[in-house]
Every structure is written in C-alpha cells, then in structure tokens.
Design a protein around this motif. Sequence first.
Motif, PDB file in Angstrom:
ATOM      1  N   LYS A   1      -4.400  21.823  16.080  1.00 18.93           N
ATOM      2  CA  LYS A   1      -3.747  22.630  15.043  1.00 18.93           C
ATOM      3  C   LYS A   1      -2.418  22.047  14.588  1.00 18.93           C
ATOM      4  CE  LYS A   1      -5.911  26.962  16.478  1.00 18.93           C
ATOM      5  NZ  LYS A   1      -5.688  28.347  16.950  1.00 18.93           N
ATOM      6  N   GLY A   2      -2.104  20.836  15.065  1.00 20.46           N
ATOM      7  CA  GLY A   2      -0.863  20.192  14.670  1.00 20.46           C
ATOM      8  C   GLY A   2       0.151  20.178  15.788  1.00 20.46           C
ATOM      9  N   ILE A   3       1.038  19.221  15.747  1.00 16.30           N
ATOM     10  CA  ILE A   3       1.975  19.033  16.862  1.00 16.30           C
ATOM     11  C   ILE A   3       3.062  20.090  16.890  1.00 16.30           C
ATOM     12  CG2 ILE A   3       3.538  17.422  15.662  1.00 16.30           C
ATOM     13  CD1 ILE A   3       3.435  15.794  18.359  1.00 16.30           C
ATOM     14  N   ALA A   4       3.461  20.611  15.729  1.00 18.14           N
ATOM     15  CA  ALA A   4       4.488  21.661  15.710  1.00 18.14           C
ATOM     16  C   ALA A   4       3.941  22.968  16.284  1.00 18.14           C
ATOM     17  CB  ALA A   4       5.007  21.874  14.299  1.00 18.14           C
ATOM     18  N   LYS A   5       2.735  23.352  15.887  1.00 20.33           N
ATOM     19  CA  LYS A   5       2.120  24.564  16.432  1.00 20.33           C
ATOM     20  C   LYS A   5       1.868  24.420  17.935  1.00 20.33           C
ATOM     21  CE  LYS A   5       0.014  26.409  12.228  1.00 20.33           C
ATOM     22  NZ  LYS A   5      -1.240  26.834  11.560  1.00 20.33           N
ATOM     23  N   THR A   6       1.544  23.214  18.367  1.00 19.30           N
ATOM     24  CA  THR A   6       1.349  22.971  19.792  1.00 19.30           C
ATOM     25  C   THR A   6       2.655  23.188  20.547  1.00 19.30           C
ATOM     26  OG1 THR A   6      -0.398  21.361  19.324  1.00 19.30           O
ATOM     27  CG2 THR A   6       0.621  21.262  21.499  1.00 19.30           C
ATOM     28  N   ALA A   7       3.745  22.701  19.983  1.00 19.54           N
ATOM     29  CA  ALA A   7       5.051  22.888  20.615  1.00 19.54           C
ATOM     30  C   ALA A   7       5.403  24.382  20.695  1.00 19.54           C
ATOM     31  CB  ALA A   7       6.116  22.121  19.851  1.00 19.54           C
ATOM     32  N   LYS A   8       5.064  25.146  19.653  1.00 20.71           N
ATOM     33  CA  LYS A   8       5.307  26.590  19.683  1.00 20.71           C
ATOM     34  C   LYS A   8       4.484  27.252  20.787  1.00 20.71           C
ATOM     35  CE  LYS A   8       5.666  29.078  15.984  1.00 20.71           C
ATOM     36  NZ  LYS A   8       5.373  29.724  14.672  1.00 20.71           N
ATOM     37  N   ASN A   9       3.277  26.755  21.008  1.00 22.10           N
ATOM     38  CA  ASN A   9       2.423  27.291  22.063  1.00 22.10           C
ATOM     39  C   ASN A   9       3.013  27.013  23.441  1.00 22.10           C
ATOM     40  OD1 ASN A   9       0.161  28.788  22.725  1.00 22.10           O
ATOM     41  ND2 ASN A   9      -1.176  27.007  22.914  1.00 22.10           N
ATOM     42  N   VAL A  10       3.671  25.873  23.589  1.00 23.21           N
ATOM     43  CA  VAL A  10       4.362  25.555  24.841  1.00 23.21           C
ATOM     44  C   VAL A  10       5.435  26.607  25.129  1.00 23.21           C
ATOM     45  CG1 VAL A  10       5.908  23.893  25.965  1.00 23.21           C
ATOM     46  CG2 VAL A  10       3.909  23.079  24.698  1.00 23.21           C
ATOM     47  N   VAL A  11       6.174  26.976  24.108  1.00 21.66           N
ATOM     48  CA  VAL A  11       7.210  28.010  24.263  1.00 21.66           C
ATOM     49  C   VAL A  11       6.580  29.341  24.675  1.00 21.66           C
ATOM     50  CG1 VAL A  11       9.021  29.306  23.078  1.00 21.66           C
ATOM     51  CG2 VAL A  11       8.715  26.858  22.594  1.00 21.66           C
ATOM     52  N   TRP A  12       5.449  29.694  24.046  1.00 20.92           N
ATOM     53  CA  TRP A  12       4.740  30.936  24.393  1.00 20.92           C
ATOM     54  C   TRP A  12       4.299  30.921  25.849  1.00 20.92           C
ATOM     55  CZ3 TRP A  12      -0.541  31.221  25.762  1.00 20.92           C
ATOM     56  CH2 TRP A  12      -1.018  32.527  25.942  1.00 20.92           C
ATOM     57  N   MET A  13       3.896  29.765  26.347  1.00 21.51           N
ATOM     58  CA  MET A  13       3.456  29.642  27.735  1.00 21.51           C
ATOM     59  C   MET A  13       4.610  29.712  28.724  1.00 21.51           C
ATOM     60  SD  MET A  13       0.627  26.630  27.830  1.00 21.51           S
ATOM     61  CE  MET A  13      -1.012  26.846  27.156  1.00 21.51           C
ATOM     62  N   GLU A  14       5.826  29.671  28.211  1.00 24.36           N
ATOM     63  CA  GLU A  14       7.017  29.599  29.045  1.00 24.36           C
ATOM     64  C   GLU A  14       7.039  28.314  29.863  1.00 24.36           C
ATOM     65  OE1 GLU A  14       8.334  33.377  30.852  1.00 24.36           O
ATOM     66  OE2 GLU A  14       6.585  34.280  29.874  1.00 24.36           O
ATOM     67  N   ALA A  15       6.498  27.257  29.251  1.00 28.09           N
ATOM     68  CA  ALA A  15       6.586  25.912  29.803  1.00 28.09           C
ATOM     69  C   ALA A  15       7.778  25.219  29.145  1.00 28.09           C
ATOM     70  CB  ALA A  15       5.297  25.139  29.531  1.00 28.09           C
ATOM     71  N   ASN A  16       8.140  24.064  29.680  1.00 22.65           N
ATOM     72  CA  ASN A  16       9.240  23.325  29.059  1.00 22.65           C
ATOM     73  C   ASN A  16       8.935  21.833  28.921  1.00 22.65           C
ATOM     74  OD1 ASN A  16       9.382  22.875  31.797  1.00 22.65           O
ATOM     75  ND2 ASN A  16      11.574  23.284  31.991  1.00 22.65           N
ATOM     76  N   THR A  17       7.654  21.526  28.888  1.00 22.07           N
ATOM     77  CA  THR A  17       7.202  20.188  28.544  1.00 22.07           C
ATOM     78  C   THR A  17       5.720  20.292  28.206  1.00 22.07           C
ATOM     79  OG1 THR A  17       7.117  17.852  29.181  1.00 22.07           O
ATOM     80  CG2 THR A  17       6.571  19.454  30.891  1.00 22.07           C
ATOM     81  N   MET A  18       5.106  19.171  27.813  1.00 25.54           N
ATOM     82  CA  MET A  18       3.673  19.184  27.534  1.00 25.54           C
ATOM     83  C   MET A  18       3.139  17.763  27.578  1.00 25.54           C
ATOM     84  SD  MET A  18       3.469  19.806  23.397  1.00 25.54           S
ATOM     85  CE  MET A  18       4.169  18.644  22.213  1.00 25.54           C
ATOM     86  N   GLN A  19       1.840  17.676  27.774  1.00 28.23           N
ATOM     87  CA  GLN A  19       1.102  16.427  27.627  1.00 28.23           C
ATOM     88  C   GLN A  19       0.116  16.611  26.478  1.00 28.23           C
ATOM     89  OE1 GLN A  19      -0.738  13.707  30.866  1.00 28.23           O
ATOM     90  NE2 GLN A  19      -2.422  15.048  30.278  1.00 28.23           N
ATOM     91  N   ILE A  20       0.014  15.595  25.616  1.00 24.57           N
ATOM     92  CA  ILE A  20      -0.937  15.611  24.506  1.00 24.57           C
ATOM     93  C   ILE A  20      -1.747  14.324  24.549  1.00 24.57           C
ATOM     94  CG2 ILE A  20       0.517  17.059  23.029  1.00 24.57           C
ATOM     95  CD1 ILE A  20       1.326  14.440  21.550  1.00 24.57           C
ATOM     96  N   PHE A  21      -2.897  14.330  23.923  1.00 28.47           N
ATOM     97  CA  PHE A  21      -3.614  13.075  23.727  1.00 28.47           C
ATOM     98  C   PHE A  21      -2.994  12.328  22.555  1.00 28.47           C
ATOM     99  CE2 PHE A  21      -7.267  14.890  26.136  1.00 28.47           C
ATOM    100  CZ  PHE A  21      -7.406  13.842  27.029  1.00 28.47           C
ATOM    101  N   SER A  22      -2.883  11.022  22.693  1.00 25.28           N
ATOM    102  CA  SER A  22      -2.320  10.197  21.625  1.00 25.28           C
ATOM    103  C   SER A  22      -3.269  10.098  20.435  1.00 25.28           C
ATOM    104  CB  SER A  22      -1.996   8.800  22.153  1.00 25.28           C
ATOM    105  OG  SER A  22      -3.151   8.183  22.695  1.00 25.28           O
ATOM    106  N   ARG A  23      -4.554  10.385  20.682  1.00 22.05           N
ATOM    107  CA  ARG A  23      -5.589  10.407  19.641  1.00 22.05           C
ATOM    108  C   ARG A  23      -6.805  11.102  20.224  1.00 22.05           C
ATOM    109  NH1 ARG A  23      -6.929   4.769  17.676  1.00 22.05           N
ATOM    110  NH2 ARG A  23      -4.704   4.372  17.966  1.00 22.05           N
ATOM    111  N   ASN A  24      -7.899  11.162  19.462  1.00 22.45           N
ATOM    112  CA  ASN A  24      -9.130  11.772  19.960  1.00 22.45           C
ATOM    113  C   ASN A  24      -9.461  11.205  21.342  1.00 22.45           C
ATOM    114  OD1 ASN A  24     -11.859  12.379  20.524  1.00 22.45           O
ATOM    115  ND2 ASN A  24     -12.364  12.493  18.364  1.00 22.45           N
ATOM    116  N   PRO A  25      -9.561  12.061  22.376  1.00 23.52           N
ATOM    117  CA  PRO A  25      -9.741  11.538  23.731  1.00 23.52           C
ATOM    118  C   PRO A  25     -11.052  10.809  23.958  1.00 23.52           C
ATOM    119  CG  PRO A  25     -10.004  13.923  23.698  1.00 23.52           C
ATOM    120  CD  PRO A  25      -9.461  13.528  22.362  1.00 23.52           C
ATOM    121  N   ARG A  26     -12.047  11.091  23.128  1.00 22.42           N
ATOM    122  CA  ARG A  26     -13.337  10.426  23.307  1.00 22.42           C
ATOM    123  C   ARG A  26     -13.782   9.717  22.021  1.00 22.42           C
ATOM    124  NH1 ARG A  26     -14.688  11.555  28.287  1.00 22.42           N
ATOM    125  NH2 ARG A  26     -14.047  13.526  29.228  1.00 22.42           N
TER     126      ARG A  26
END
Length: 278
Positions: free
Chosen positions: A12-37
């Motif tokens: 859903k995009g990197i900004a929305k992903t970052a907002k989801n991190v905040v919702w999780m009450e996390a303070n970092t994240m790991q993402i795939f650099s591209r399609n994992p497969r």
Amino acid sequence: MLTIGTHMSIAKGIAKTAKNVVWMEANTMQIFSRNPRGSNYKVYTEKEEARFQQIRREHGFGALLAHAPYTMNLASAEDRVYEFARTVIREDVARMDALGIEYLVFHPGSHTGIGIEQGISNIIRGLDQAITGDEEITVLLETMSGKGTEIGARFEHLRSIRDGAAHPERIGICLDTCHVFAAGYDIVNDLDGVLEEFDRVLGLSLLKAVHLNDSMMPFGSHKDRHAAVGEGQIGMEALLGVMRHPVLRDLPFYLETPLDDQGHKEEIRMLRERLSCS
C-alpha cells in the motif's frame, strides 16, 4: 530504549506502511526491497517519500532494514540466476541507500553443488560490483539454517565473505535466532558461548541487527521454519534472554513471525511488557 519492529508489507506504499508501524506501537520495521519472489519494485513519488521520512522522523524510528528478495542467489553457478542476483543487489543497494534505509540484509545463497568455496567466491564478486564504498547503507549477511547447499550456517562462511570483499567496512551481520538455533548454535542453553564464538570468528562489532524468531523445528535440524515468539522449540524465556543480553539489547530487533498485523502488534506489546517486568 528497546528498538523493535516487524516485517511489513509495502503493497500500500511506504508512507502507509510507516503509519502502520506507529499503529503497532513499534519503532522500526523491515521491508522487502522489491517483490520477494520476483523482480519488480515500486518507484515512490517525491510526495510519498517525503511523507515516509516525516513519519519516521516524528516518531523516532530506529534503524530500518530492507530485505533482498528470496529469488536472489549470489552463490549460483548458473549464469542466468547469477546475473539476476548481481543486478538485484546492485540496484537495491543504490535504491535503499537513496531512501535513507540503514541496512539491507540478504541470504548469502546456495551453492547448488559447486561447493562452499566457489559459492563464496561468487558472492564476493557479486558484492564487489554492487558496493562502491561511498554508500551510507550497510549490507548485512544473514546467519542461515544450513538447509541443503545453503551458505551461511557457520560463522566462518560469513567471515570468508566479508574478508574477501573489496569494501568490508560496508558489510555487517544480521543474526536470525531461528536460523542459528537450527544450524546448531545453542542459544537456549549457551547463549554466552554462542556470542563468544561469534566474537572470536567475526567480532561482535559487526553484529548490527537481530531477526527475533522462534523455531518450529528442533535444535540442529537445519530447517528454516519460523514460529511466533514462545510458540516454538526455542521458547519464550530463551528469546527474552536474547533481548536482555547486554551484548544484544541495544540492537534493533525485527520479528519475522507468522502472524498478521494485529498479531504482531500484540506480540510487540507482550515482549515490551515481559521485558519491563524483568
């Protein structure tokens, strides 16, 4: 301060992903650099990148980690597979560095019959054409379980890769708890001994991140099957011991456990509560 997050989908995009991190009450994240497969990757607009950077700054995110796709095998002797891997690592080092991502981790690869020594030589050549030495990003070699012809199940494999690279100063290590346990490093009964061996072979200063995962499979199985924290063969107390350890506690922890976003939010909350009570 505990730095903890989980692996996040950026569909859903990197900004929305970052907002989801905040919702999780996390303070970092790991993402795939591209399609994992696959091979495709998203090109972000300036607006989305700016919003992403604003969120991570305002909420004090710790070091972010990008994970290279599973389809990348830098140890391969097959020309098509190897050239794809070389292209991916070269592009993704540059792309993630431009985003200000601190770390890019990858599975060293499988030699598929040519032997560990030749596989390591291929990995080194692949890294040398991808890393210029001028980047801010650090490329992390992941500890592996050792299934099949997989390279990285021994700390010595990772040392050989780093020692042979043209820019070892831009290469560090990510320790995966499930993988090292499956590889035969006894983090349940002898965490101090494992870390002493890591320090002897590699040096603890190279350890930059921890993938915090339980293991569905038993000790020394050489099988890579992640379980939720406390629901596998490693167990809750041993994983809390990893997080409390004075050598490890200031590193960023990234969960790759088989849960959805709500489950990860609860897992992060539970870990924070357990650690605060200790």
